[in-house]
Design a protein around this motif. Sequence first.
Motif, mmCIF file in Angstrom:
data_model
loop_
_atom_site.group_PDB
_atom_site.id
_atom_site.type_symbol
_atom_site.label_atom_id
_atom_site.label_comp_id
_atom_site.label_asym_id
_atom_site.label_seq_id
_atom_site.Cartn_x
_atom_site.Cartn_y
_atom_site.Cartn_z
ATOM 1 N N VAL A 34 0.868 -1.172 0.000
ATOM 2 C CA VAL A 34 0.000 0.000 0.000
ATOM 3 C C VAL A 34 0.906 1.222 0.000
ATOM 4 N N THR A 35 0.587 2.206 -0.821
ATOM 5 C CA THR A 35 1.410 3.412 -0.837
ATOM 6 C C THR A 35 0.627 4.619 -1.323
ATOM 7 N N HIS A 36 1.049 5.789 -0.861
ATOM 8 C CA HIS A 36 0.524 7.042 -1.397
ATOM 9 C C HIS A 36 1.479 7.607 -2.444
ATOM 10 N N ASP A 37 2.681 7.001 -2.524
ATOM 11 C CA ASP A 37 3.765 7.583 -3.307
ATOM 12 C C ASP A 37 3.798 6.984 -4.711
ATOM 13 N N PRO A 38 3.512 7.777 -5.743
ATOM 14 C CA PRO A 38 3.522 7.252 -7.112
ATOM 15 C C PRO A 38 4.873 6.657 -7.501
ATOM 16 N N GLU A 39 5.965 7.213 -6.976
ATOM 17 C CA GLU A 39 7.294 6.686 -7.308
ATOM 18 C C GLU A 39 7.562 5.321 -6.665
ATOM 19 N N VAL A 40 6.791 5.006 -5.625
ATOM 20 C CA VAL A 40 6.845 3.667 -5.028
ATOM 21 C C VAL A 40 5.928 2.736 -5.819
ATOM 22 N N ALA A 41 4.726 3.186 -6.094
ATOM 23 C CA ALA A 41 3.766 2.375 -6.861
ATOM 24 C C ALA A 41 4.343 1.995 -8.224
ATOM 25 N N ASN A 42 5.123 2.881 -8.822
ATOM 26 C CA ASN A 42 5.687 2.625 -10.150
ATOM 27 C C ASN A 42 6.776 1.557 -10.155
ATOM 28 N N CYS A 43 7.171 1.068 -8.985
ATOM 29 C CA CYS A 43 8.130 -0.043 -8.917
ATOM 30 C C CYS A 43 7.422 -1.387 -9.042
ATOM 31 N N SER A 44 6.091 -1.384 -9.026
ATOM 32 C CA SER A 44 5.327 -2.637 -9.044
ATOM 33 C C SER A 44 5.065 -3.103 -10.477
ATOM 34 N N HIS A 45 4.359 -4.228 -10.607
ATOM 35 C CA HIS A 45 3.923 -4.720 -11.922
ATOM 36 C C HIS A 45 2.534 -4.212 -12.264
ATOM 37 N N VAL A 46 1.744 -3.912 -11.232
ATOM 38 C CA VAL A 46 0.359 -3.493 -11.459
ATOM 39 C C VAL A 46 -0.119 -2.655 -10.284
ATOM 40 N N ILE A 47 -0.877 -1.616 -10.589
ATOM 41 C CA ILE A 47 -1.376 -0.715 -9.544
ATOM 42 C C ILE A 47 -2.900 -0.833 -9.478
ATOM 43 N N TYR A 48 -3.409 -1.221 -8.309
ATOM 44 C CA TYR A 48 -4.851 -1.234 -8.077
ATOM 45 C C TYR A 48 -5.232 0.030 -7.309
ATOM 46 N N VAL A 49 -6.290 0.665 -7.772
ATOM 47 C CA VAL A 49 -6.774 1.868 -7.096
ATOM 48 C C VAL A 49 -8.061 1.511 -6.354
ATOM 49 N N ILE A 50 -8.080 1.809 -5.063
ATOM 50 C CA ILE A 50 -9.251 1.488 -4.240
ATOM 51 C C ILE A 50 -9.887 2.785 -3.766
ATOM 52 N N ILE A 104 -12.326 -1.764 -5.557
ATOM 53 C CA ILE A 104 -11.257 -1.542 -6.530
ATOM 54 C C ILE A 104 -11.893 -0.886 -7.754
ATOM 55 N N VAL A 105 -11.460 0.342 -8.042
ATOM 56 C CA VAL A 105 -12.119 1.115 -9.088
ATOM 57 C C VAL A 105 -11.251 1.284 -10.334
ATOM 58 N N ASP A 106 -9.969 0.901 -10.236
ATOM 59 C CA ASP A 106 -9.095 1.078 -11.401
ATOM 60 C C ASP A 106 -7.892 0.140 -11.298
ATOM 61 N N VAL A 107 -7.396 -0.293 -12.424
ATOM 62 C CA VAL A 107 -6.175 -1.096 -12.514
ATOM 63 C C VAL A 107 -5.279 -0.411 -13.537
ATOM 64 N N LYS A 108 -4.059 -0.031 -13.101
ATOM 65 C CA LYS A 108 -3.204 0.752 -13.992
ATOM 66 C C LYS A 108 -1.829 0.109 -14.134
ATOM 67 N N PRO A 109 -1.233 0.229 -15.308
ATOM 68 C CA PRO A 109 0.163 -0.210 -15.439
ATOM 69 C C PRO A 109 1.088 0.832 -14.820
ATOM 70 N N PRO A 110 2.154 0.407 -14.148
ATOM 71 C CA PRO A 110 3.094 1.384 -13.604
ATOM 72 C C PRO A 110 3.922 2.032 -14.717
ATOM 73 N N VAL A 111 4.478 3.195 -14.428
ATOM 74 C CA VAL A 111 5.419 3.846 -15.336
ATOM 75 C C VAL A 111 6.821 3.521 -14.818
ATOM 76 N N LYS A 112 7.449 2.497 -15.426
ATOM 77 C CA LYS A 112 8.698 1.945 -14.874
ATOM 78 C C LYS A 112 9.796 2.986 -14.723
ATOM 79 N N GLU A 113 9.859 3.929 -15.645
ATOM 80 C CA GLU A 113 10.913 4.958 -15.613
ATOM 81 C C GLU A 113 10.726 5.857 -14.395
ATOM 82 N N LYS A 114 9.547 5.854 -13.804
ATOM 83 C CA LYS A 114 9.285 6.719 -12.653
ATOM 84 C C LYS A 114 9.220 5.948 -11.340
#
Length: 234
Positions: free
Chosen positions: A200-216, A221-231
């Motif tokens: 769980v994170t509030h930090d987009p730069e942490v979330a972007n280290c994952s394979h998939v981002i779920y938004v709750i 769960i209201v959204d599933v997003k691909p991370p931006v690996k460069e970020k």
Amino acid sequence: SYIVELRDVWKIYKTGDIETPALRGVDLRVARGEFVAIMGPSGSGKSTLLNMIGLLDKPTRGDVVLAGKDVSRLSSREMAFYRNYLIGFVFQRFNLIGRLSVMENVELPLVARGVPRGERERMVVEALKMVGGEEEWLRKKPTQLSGGQQQRVAIARAIVGKPAILLADEPTGNLDRASARVVMETFKTLNEKGLTVITVTHDPEVANCSHVIYVIRDGRIVDVKPPVKEKCIA
Ligand code: ADP
Ligand code: ADP
């Protein structure tokens, strides 16, 4: 086969006659070896969701299946057993025990399952190595280390028992950027070795280290997003 499967999971907290629905029909499947980030506003149900996956609490309704085992309706004793073997936790505030040494903190999950001392020491040293820690930390008290080092100790404690799933609730929330980077580098390395990571994170730069981002939001769960690996911070 999924390592984590939630089917229509509801959690309604009851305080007196006030009911707070924290999760409202969550479906989530996580494959073994996945790295999942969960984002969402404060109060949206992120911690509650982690508590369900981490066997800290039971759903009001719906199924939680871990490694093929339905854990939704276990006794607290059984929950503690499966938690000890399947789950490692990392928290925002490290949650290390101040009066214990680093060694004693990290070996706690092994003491709980009756691993003999010699084997505990070997496993603690191995876990500390995995997080880039130093053996001289072992005799120190947690507060003699920096925040970033304390979080690495907490990660060592989380992985020392070789759990299948690492759960993290805002693991970088109390850290400066440099320490946050080291923590996320550690998560990436552990994940590359096959550990399933859910953070769980509030930090987009942490979330972007994952394979998939779920938004709750509002317990769903209201959204599933691909991370931006460069970020990714790491
Ligand atoms: P988040 O982690 O996204 O901030 P939480 O899962 O902590 O959200 O909380 C979701 C909702 O459930 C909130 O409205 C919160 O106040 C409520 N809640 C969380 N834990 C409890 C509890 N033990 N008792 C009553 N309400 C709770
Ligand atoms: P976080 O920083 O993860 O969002 P919180 O501050 O929301 O944590 O919650 C800390 C603890 O308090 C959690 O164990 C949560 O379950 C509990 N909690 C949160 N909201 C409530 C509430 N409204 N009533 C009772 N307990 C709550």
